[in-house]
Design a protein around this motif. Structure first.
Motif: not given
Length: 176
Positions: A131-136, A41-49
């Motif tokens: 989708x690994x890149x969609x969220x970012x 991710x580009x930032x520390x998003x809650x779902x990514x963490x």
């Protein structure tokens, strides 16, 4: 007209409400992280963490979805309902002011839809595991792109900005 005291109270209420909605799940449901602990991710998003966790995340994702429903979908619906009331009132106007009112409403609704729409896709859409890149990319849109476009969209209602923008386009298309 709103008094400053009410404005300050509403602002404080939103800050406290937001802080509680962020901190309460964080404190009540700590996340044990596994390796590799690099966020896609580009930032520390809650779902990514959350997807770095060793645990099963179904309950935590459900909590995030529920909180997103309250903090994203509910305000969006209330804003859209207020614009429906505004549009109904504007439709009753029988003057030239109707077009100006509609153009103002359209720019406002565009900004609201851009911001809340991408927020809903990010937090209420399918799981980022699919989708690994969609969220970012969605997160970049609602964190950076939508706020950058906001002044442009609002300024296009201004006649002077429209004239200057038209001159600039014509100058680029047909140089002297």
């Amino acid at each position: 007209m709103m008094r400053w005291s009410i404005c300050h109270r509403l602002s404080a209420l939103i800050w406290v409400f937001s802080f509680i909605f962020i901190m309460l799940p964080l404190l009540l449901m700590p996340v044990a992280l596994c390796y590799p602990n690099q966020i896609n991710h580009f930032m520390c998003e809650s779902l990514a963490v959350l997807h770095l966790s060793c645990d099963k995340n179904y309950i935590k994702e459900l909590v995030i979805f529920s909180l997103s429903f309250i903090t994203i979908l509910l305000p969006f619906v209330l804003i859209i309902m207020s614009y429906v009331c505004i549009i109904i009132s504007v439709l009753k106007i029988r003057s030239a002011g109707r077009a100006k009112a509609f153009s103002t409403c359209i720019s406002h609704v565009t900004v609201v839809a851009m911001y809340f729409g991408t927020g809903m896709v990010a937090y209420m859409g399918p799981s980022p595991e699919n989708s690994s890149n969609k969220g970012k990319y969605v997160a970049i849109f609602y964190v950076a792109i939508a706020p950058l476009l906001n002044p442009l969209i609002y300024s296009l209602n201004n006649t002077e900005v429209k004239k200057t923008f038209t001159k600039l386009i014509l100058k680029c298309v047909m140089p002297l």
